[in-house]
Design a protein around this motif. Structure first.
Motif, PDB file in Angstrom:
ATOM      1  N   LEU A  41       0.978  -1.147  -0.020  1.00 12.50           N
ATOM      2  CA  LEU A  41       0.219  -0.146   0.005  1.00 12.50           C
ATOM      3  C   LEU A  41       1.042   1.505   0.010  1.00 12.50           C
ATOM      4  CD1 LEU A  41      -2.832   1.170   0.008  1.00 12.50           C
ATOM      5  CD2 LEU A  41      -3.026   0.893   2.422  1.00 12.50           C
ATOM      6  N   GLY A  42       1.925   1.191   0.834  1.00 15.06           N
ATOM      7  CA  GLY A  42       2.746   2.469   1.025  1.00 15.06           C
ATOM      8  C   GLY A  42       3.469   2.675  -0.328  1.00 15.06           C
ATOM      9  N   ARG A  43       4.104   1.746  -0.908  1.00 10.62           N
ATOM     10  CA  ARG A  43       4.805   1.543  -2.139  1.00 10.62           C
ATOM     11  C   ARG A  43       4.403   1.904  -3.321  1.00 10.62           C
ATOM     12  NH1 ARG A  43       9.352  -3.150  -0.338  1.00 10.62           N
ATOM     13  NH2 ARG A  43       9.965  -1.928   1.549  1.00 10.62           N
ATOM     14  N   ASN A  44       3.015   1.189  -3.580  1.00  9.09           N
ATOM     15  CA  ASN A  44       2.298   1.271  -4.796  1.00  9.09           C
ATOM     16  C   ASN A  44       0.991   1.768  -4.862  1.00  9.09           C
ATOM     17  OD1 ASN A  44       4.045  -1.512  -4.280  1.00  9.09           O
ATOM     18  ND2 ASN A  44       4.306  -0.820  -6.112  1.00  9.09           N
ATOM     19  N   PRO A  45       0.808   2.886  -4.229  1.00  5.38           N
ATOM     20  CA  PRO A  45      -0.588   3.297  -4.137  1.00  5.38           C
ATOM     21  C   PRO A  45      -1.375   3.390  -5.434  1.00  5.38           C
ATOM     22  CG  PRO A  45       0.996   5.228  -3.817  1.00  5.38           C
ATOM     23  CD  PRO A  45       1.732   3.819  -4.027  1.00  5.38           C
ATOM     24  N   GLU A  46      -0.601   3.745  -6.491  1.00  6.25           N
ATOM     25  CA  GLU A  46      -1.365   3.791  -7.772  1.00  6.25           C
ATOM     26  C   GLU A  46      -1.923   2.339  -7.912  1.00  6.25           C
ATOM     27  OE1 GLU A  46      -3.222   5.169 -10.909  1.00  6.25           O
ATOM     28  OE2 GLU A  46      -2.072   6.298  -9.423  1.00  6.25           O
ATOM     29  N   ALA A  47      -1.259   1.192  -7.964  1.00  6.48           N
ATOM     30  CA  ALA A  47      -1.774  -0.024  -8.277  1.00  6.48           C
ATOM     31  C   ALA A  47      -3.336  -0.326  -7.288  1.00  6.48           C
ATOM     32  CB  ALA A  47      -0.716  -1.171  -7.855  1.00  6.48           C
ATOM     33  N   PHE A  48      -3.144   0.182  -6.094  1.00  4.50           N
ATOM     34  CA  PHE A  48      -4.362   0.236  -5.184  1.00  4.50           C
ATOM     35  C   PHE A  48      -5.478   0.910  -5.959  1.00  4.50           C
ATOM     36  CE2 PHE A  48      -1.392  -1.913  -2.357  1.00  4.50           C
ATOM     37  CZ  PHE A  48      -2.014  -2.479  -1.513  1.00  4.50           C
ATOM     38  N   ARG A  49      -5.178   1.988  -6.312  1.00  4.72           N
ATOM     39  CA  ARG A  49      -6.256   2.886  -7.026  1.00  4.72           C
ATOM     40  C   ARG A  49      -6.610   2.236  -8.175  1.00  4.72           C
ATOM     41  NH1 ARG A  49      -3.202   6.806  -4.712  1.00  4.72           N
ATOM     42  NH2 ARG A  49      -1.778   7.245  -6.519  1.00  4.72           N
TER      43      ARG A  49
END
Length: 157
Positions: A41-49
């Motif tokens: 979540l902290g490193r890849n926020p765009e993937a979560f979005r």
């Protein structure tokens, strides 16, 4: 090959023993040629979005329900890490699904398409047993009629 992704919380929120067991499972299946993409979540926020089903899970259940395991953008497991056997099963799930014949289905077609998940409802198809323990649960993804979110995800229907 199926796309297996693990959407994880920040490392400081995970039990070290559970994380070590998961890392051994990933190493074992990777050695067998199975690809597992890990997203923090902290490193890849765009993937979560970008992941509709993961966004929906977090909206409905909160970040504490991570990690979430997706296979081709369908949630297969959340609330804990998958085992090596589960990862192997997820990697081969396409063959198992294609071998099912449903009532009324044309059995003479040699290359029948894979079964499609129904469109999403207003909330994710998340169910929990009475104990609240995590379970394997597929979540509906996009279908031909749109994702079923009513426009909440920003898609066009």
């Amino acid at each position: 090959m199926r796309s297996i992704r693990i959407y994880e919380q920040a490392a400081d929120k995970v039990d070290p023993a559970e994380l070590a067991a998961f890392e051994r499972a990933v190493a074992a299946v990777t050695a067998e040629g199975i690809e597992v993409e890990r997203l923090r979540l902290g490193r890849n926020p765009e993937a979560f979005r970008r992941s509709l089903v993961t966004r929906r899970l977090i909206e409905a259940e909160g970040e504490e329900k991570l990690p979430a395991t997706t296979v081709d953008e369908l949630i297969m497991l959340y609330g804990r890490y998958p085992s090596a056997d589960q990862l192997r099963r997820y990697a081969g799930a396409a063959k198992a699904v294609r071998s099912i014949t449903l009532p009324g289905e044309n059995t003479t077609t040699r290359d029948a398409p894979a079964l499609q998940a129904p469109g999403n409802t207003a909330r994710p198809a998340v169910s929990r047993p009475g104990s609240g323990s995590p379970i394997e649960v597929p979540m509906a993804g996009h279908s031909e009629g749109g994702c079923g979110c009513g426009g909440a995800c920003g898609c066009s229907h």
